[in-house]
Motif scaffolding. Structure first.
Motif, PDB file in Angstrom:
ATOM      1  N   ILE A  16      43.215  -3.803 -63.383  1.00  0.00           N
ATOM      2  CA  ILE A  16      42.206  -3.154 -64.222  1.00  0.00           C
ATOM      3  C   ILE A  16      40.816  -3.338 -63.619  1.00  0.00           C
ATOM      4  O   ILE A  16      39.949  -2.484 -63.762  1.00  0.00           O
ATOM      5  CB  ILE A  16      42.283  -3.689 -65.666  1.00  0.00           C
ATOM      6  N   THR A  17      40.596  -4.427 -62.893  1.00  0.00           N
ATOM      7  CA  THR A  17      39.294  -4.678 -62.264  1.00  0.00           C
ATOM      8  C   THR A  17      39.085  -3.827 -61.012  1.00  0.00           C
ATOM      9  O   THR A  17      37.964  -3.746 -60.515  1.00  0.00           O
ATOM     10  CB  THR A  17      39.139  -6.158 -61.864  1.00  0.00           C
ATOM     11  N   GLU A  18      40.173  -3.241 -60.504  1.00  0.00           N
ATOM     12  CA  GLU A  18      40.148  -2.438 -59.279  1.00  0.00           C
ATOM     13  C   GLU A  18      39.593  -3.221 -58.091  1.00  0.00           C
ATOM     14  O   GLU A  18      38.882  -2.681 -57.249  1.00  0.00           O
ATOM     15  CB  GLU A  18      39.402  -1.121 -59.502  1.00  0.00           C
ATOM     16  N   ARG A  19      39.945  -4.499 -58.044  1.00  0.00           N
ATOM     17  CA  ARG A  19      39.557  -5.354 -56.923  1.00  0.00           C
ATOM     18  C   ARG A  19      40.772  -5.610 -56.037  1.00  0.00           C
ATOM     19  O   ARG A  19      41.907  -5.509 -56.488  1.00  0.00           O
ATOM     20  CB  ARG A  19      39.004  -6.679 -57.445  1.00  0.00           C
ATOM     21  N   PRO A  20      40.536  -5.985 -54.800  1.00  0.00           N
ATOM     22  CA  PRO A  20      41.632  -6.188 -53.847  1.00  0.00           C
ATOM     23  C   PRO A  20      42.609  -7.280 -54.273  1.00  0.00           C
ATOM     24  O   PRO A  20      42.242  -8.251 -54.933  1.00  0.00           O
ATOM     25  CB  PRO A  20      40.918  -6.603 -52.566  1.00  0.00           C
ATOM     26  N   MET A  21      43.852  -7.092 -53.838  1.00  0.00           N
ATOM     27  CA  MET A  21      44.917  -8.060 -54.090  1.00  0.00           C
ATOM     28  C   MET A  21      45.720  -8.261 -52.818  1.00  0.00           C
ATOM     29  O   MET A  21      45.941  -7.315 -52.055  1.00  0.00           O
ATOM     30  CB  MET A  21      45.858  -7.551 -55.180  1.00  0.00           C
ATOM     31  N   VAL A  22      46.154  -9.491 -52.616  1.00  0.00           N
ATOM     32  CA  VAL A  22      47.037  -9.854 -51.508  1.00  0.00           C
ATOM     33  C   VAL A  22      48.271 -10.491 -52.129  1.00  0.00           C
ATOM     34  O   VAL A  22      48.158 -11.361 -53.002  1.00  0.00           O
ATOM     35  CB  VAL A  22      46.362 -10.856 -50.544  1.00  0.00           C
ATOM     36  N   ASP A  63      40.017  -9.491 -42.350  1.00  0.00           N
ATOM     37  CA  ASP A  63      39.983  -8.065 -42.038  1.00  0.00           C
ATOM     38  C   ASP A  63      39.228  -7.309 -43.122  1.00  0.00           C
ATOM     39  O   ASP A  63      38.438  -6.413 -42.844  1.00  0.00           O
ATOM     40  CB  ASP A  63      41.412  -7.540 -41.883  1.00  0.00           C
ATOM     41  N   GLY A  64      39.493  -7.665 -44.386  1.00  0.00           N
ATOM     42  CA  GLY A  64      38.766  -7.101 -45.507  1.00  0.00           C
ATOM     43  C   GLY A  64      39.012  -5.627 -45.772  1.00  0.00           C
ATOM     44  O   GLY A  64      38.248  -5.000 -46.495  1.00  0.00           O
ATOM     45  N   VAL A  65      40.051  -5.066 -45.198  1.00  0.00           N
ATOM     46  CA  VAL A  65      40.350  -3.651 -45.412  1.00  0.00           C
ATOM     47  C   VAL A  65      41.448  -3.540 -46.462  1.00  0.00           C
ATOM     48  O   VAL A  65      42.583  -3.964 -46.235  1.00  0.00           O
ATOM     49  CB  VAL A  65      40.788  -2.965 -44.099  1.00  0.00           C
ATOM     50  N   PHE A  66      41.091  -2.999 -47.617  1.00  0.00           N
ATOM     51  CA  PHE A  66      42.029  -2.848 -48.717  1.00  0.00           C
ATOM     52  C   PHE A  66      42.015  -1.399 -49.192  1.00  0.00           C
ATOM     53  O   PHE A  66      40.968  -0.756 -49.185  1.00  0.00           O
ATOM     54  CB  PHE A  66      41.657  -3.775 -49.876  1.00  0.00           C
TER      55      PHE A  66
END
Length: 96
Positions: A16-22, A63-66
């Protein structure tokens, strides 16, 4: 700023936050074969990179690419009524 998780349902709330996940699936084979299993194919269903080692977690973060579109699609798939009008629908249901 980003979620690192394994098989937890927290991914559903966090999307819901639309933030990156690993997704740190260090024991995916063991969990798949001897755990409770999955309803969907884990690697293609989760909305972020699946990694298997601590080194891969670090590399993905550096890398920071999501793919934020993938996270949005996951959110929309799993939260059909996430439109800010839940209270209105509840009131309509009560009044009916």
């Amino acid at each position: 700023d980003l979620l690192i998780t394994d098989y937890s349902s927290i991914a559903f709330e966090y999307c819901i936050t639309e933030r990156p996940m690993v997704f740190f699936a260090y024991d995916l084979e063991e969990f798949s074969n001897h755990g409770r299993g999955f309803y969907e194919d884990y690697e293609s269903y989760v909305p972020g990179p699946v990694v298997y080692t601590s080194e891969e977690v670090i590399a993905v973060i550096k890398d920071g690419v999501f793919d934020l579109r993938r996270i949005q699609d996951f959110k929309n798939l799993n939260f059909t009524y996430l439109d800010g009008d839940a209270s209105g629908r509840l009131i309509e249901l009560i009044e009916a």
